[in-house]
Write a protein that holds these residues in place. Sequence first.
Motif, PDB file in Angstrom:
ATOM      1  N   ILE A 140     -10.652  -2.562  -1.782  1.00  0.00           N
ATOM      2  CA  ILE A 140     -11.545  -2.058  -0.524  1.00  0.00           C
ATOM      3  C   ILE A 140     -12.871  -2.321  -1.012  1.00  0.00           C
ATOM      4  CG2 ILE A 140     -11.564   0.203  -1.271  1.00  0.00           C
ATOM      5  CD1 ILE A 140     -11.560   1.193   1.511  1.00  0.00           C
TER       6      ILE A 140
ATOM      7  N   ARG B  59      -5.086   3.151  12.929  1.00  0.00           N
ATOM      8  CA  ARG B  59      -4.460   3.057  11.810  1.00  0.00           C
ATOM      9  C   ARG B  59      -3.091   3.605  11.663  1.00  0.00           C
ATOM     10  NH1 ARG B  59      -7.753  -0.135  11.922  1.00  0.00           N
ATOM     11  NH2 ARG B  59      -9.574  -0.774  10.372  1.00  0.00           N
TER      12      ARG B  59
ATOM     13  N   PHE C 189       0.886  -1.122   0.110  1.00  0.00           N
ATOM     14  CA  PHE C 189       0.116  -0.097   0.053  1.00  0.00           C
ATOM     15  C   PHE C 189       0.694   1.241  -0.123  1.00  0.00           C
ATOM     16  CE2 PHE C 189       0.643  -1.135   4.216  1.00  0.00           C
ATOM     17  CZ  PHE C 189       0.874  -0.148   4.975  1.00  0.00           C
TER      18      PHE C 189
ATOM     19  N   LEU D 156      -7.374   8.073   2.396  1.00  0.00           N
ATOM     20  CA  LEU D 156      -8.296   6.802   2.174  1.00  0.00           C
ATOM     21  C   LEU D 156      -9.513   7.507   1.384  1.00  0.00           C
ATOM     22  CD1 LEU D 156      -8.630   3.725   2.222  1.00  0.00           C
ATOM     23  CD2 LEU D 156      -9.813   4.346   4.160  1.00  0.00           C
TER      24      LEU D 156
ATOM     25  N   TYR E 206      -4.295   3.448  -0.998  1.00  0.00           N
ATOM     26  CA  TYR E 206      -3.946   3.610   0.418  1.00  0.00           C
ATOM     27  C   TYR E 206      -4.308   2.594   1.401  1.00  0.00           C
ATOM     28  CZ  TYR E 206      -2.639   8.376  -1.128  1.00  0.00           C
ATOM     29  OH  TYR E 206      -1.976   9.341  -1.837  1.00  0.00           O
ATOM     30  N   PHE E 207      -5.389   1.870   0.716  1.00  0.00           N
ATOM     31  CA  PHE E 207      -5.953   0.540   1.514  1.00  0.00           C
ATOM     32  C   PHE E 207      -4.801  -0.748   1.480  1.00  0.00           C
ATOM     33  CE2 PHE E 207      -8.780  -3.054   2.362  1.00  0.00           C
ATOM     34  CZ  PHE E 207      -9.165  -2.659   3.745  1.00  0.00           C
TER      35      PHE E 207
ATOM     36  N   TYR F  88      -4.174   9.012   7.132  1.00  0.00           N
ATOM     37  CA  TYR F  88      -4.470   7.892   6.242  1.00  0.00           C
ATOM     38  C   TYR F  88      -5.925   8.033   6.141  1.00  0.00           C
ATOM     39  CZ  TYR F  88      -6.477   3.054   6.131  1.00  0.00           C
ATOM     40  OH  TYR F  88      -7.264   2.044   5.594  1.00  0.00           O
TER      41      TYR F  88
ATOM     42  N   ASN G 249      -8.105   1.344  -4.179  1.00  0.00           N
ATOM     43  CA  ASN G 249      -7.390   2.722  -3.246  1.00  0.00           C
ATOM     44  C   ASN G 249      -6.187   2.299  -3.090  1.00  0.00           C
ATOM     45  OD1 ASN G 249      -7.113   4.516  -1.342  1.00  0.00           O
ATOM     46  ND2 ASN G 249      -9.577   4.936  -1.239  1.00  0.00           N
TER      47      ASN G 249
END
Length: 303
Positions: free
Chosen positions: A220, A182, A65, A192, A214-215, A188, A212
Amino acid sequence: MASLLGRFAARLATPVARAQSTQAGASTTSSTWRAAMGLCGTVAVGSGAALAYGEMLPILAEEEFVHPPHQLWNHLGYTETFDHASIRRGYEVYKQVCAACHSMDRIAFRNMVDVIYTEAEVKQIAAEYDVVNKEPNDNGETFTRPGKLFDYFPPPYPNEEASRKANGGALPPDLSVIVKARHGNEDYIFSLLTGYCDAPAGVNIPEDKYFNPYFPGGAISMAPPLYDEIIEYTDGTPASQSQLAKDVSTFLAWTAEPEHDDRKRMGLKAIVVLSLSTMFLLYIKRHKWSTLKSRQVLYKGSR
């Protein structure tokens, strides 16, 4: 004559003893160096083996990620507090968008008093919800009543199974302390919510999921929740996607640490009090105890 011979023999023996002592010291030093070099070699070999083992491990998709970039939040300074107008707007985003799927079990309506709304406003908001009373009535039956200040935010689903069924098997996490739970905290959450995009070439995303970066893993289950003008702020602030994400991130940072402002305020008071106490104690030590520390007690025997 015998004494002369004894002194002569002792003089001859002294260099020999000194040589033996020097050899023993050199042997001890050499042993110490050998032990130290052996320890260094063991550490180097162990570190190399651990590094090689780490490189041989498979890379899991869940570990891939993008780290969120750092944003300039108003409340991160040592003396900075939350932007309460942003907290209020963030609550509006949570109430109208996030609360449809995500619970917030650790926040009560009373936590919003004098932070987001006045006490009268919070009572009115709480009364809009039907809450199951914890104690049964005189007939032993449970009943619902309007919410009160001491009640916690009601969850959108009665249990975990109902939540999974309504969300295609995925369980929406509770948002009470999601910022602390997180990596990246507020950064984050913001990244996200604003990071949805098309999957790059070579990345396969299932039909019921969204990409995504960032996940963890990139796939996701939550659809993009925010877009421009999805809600209308009561204070007239333009509801762009980035503004919505910033406000709800600030609100979630506050729910994870409602005592944030009070803690910093108490910390400043403690620094002031402890500084004054330190100055007072130094004065006492310098001017009151200096004579006691420097005095000499002499004993004079009887004449």
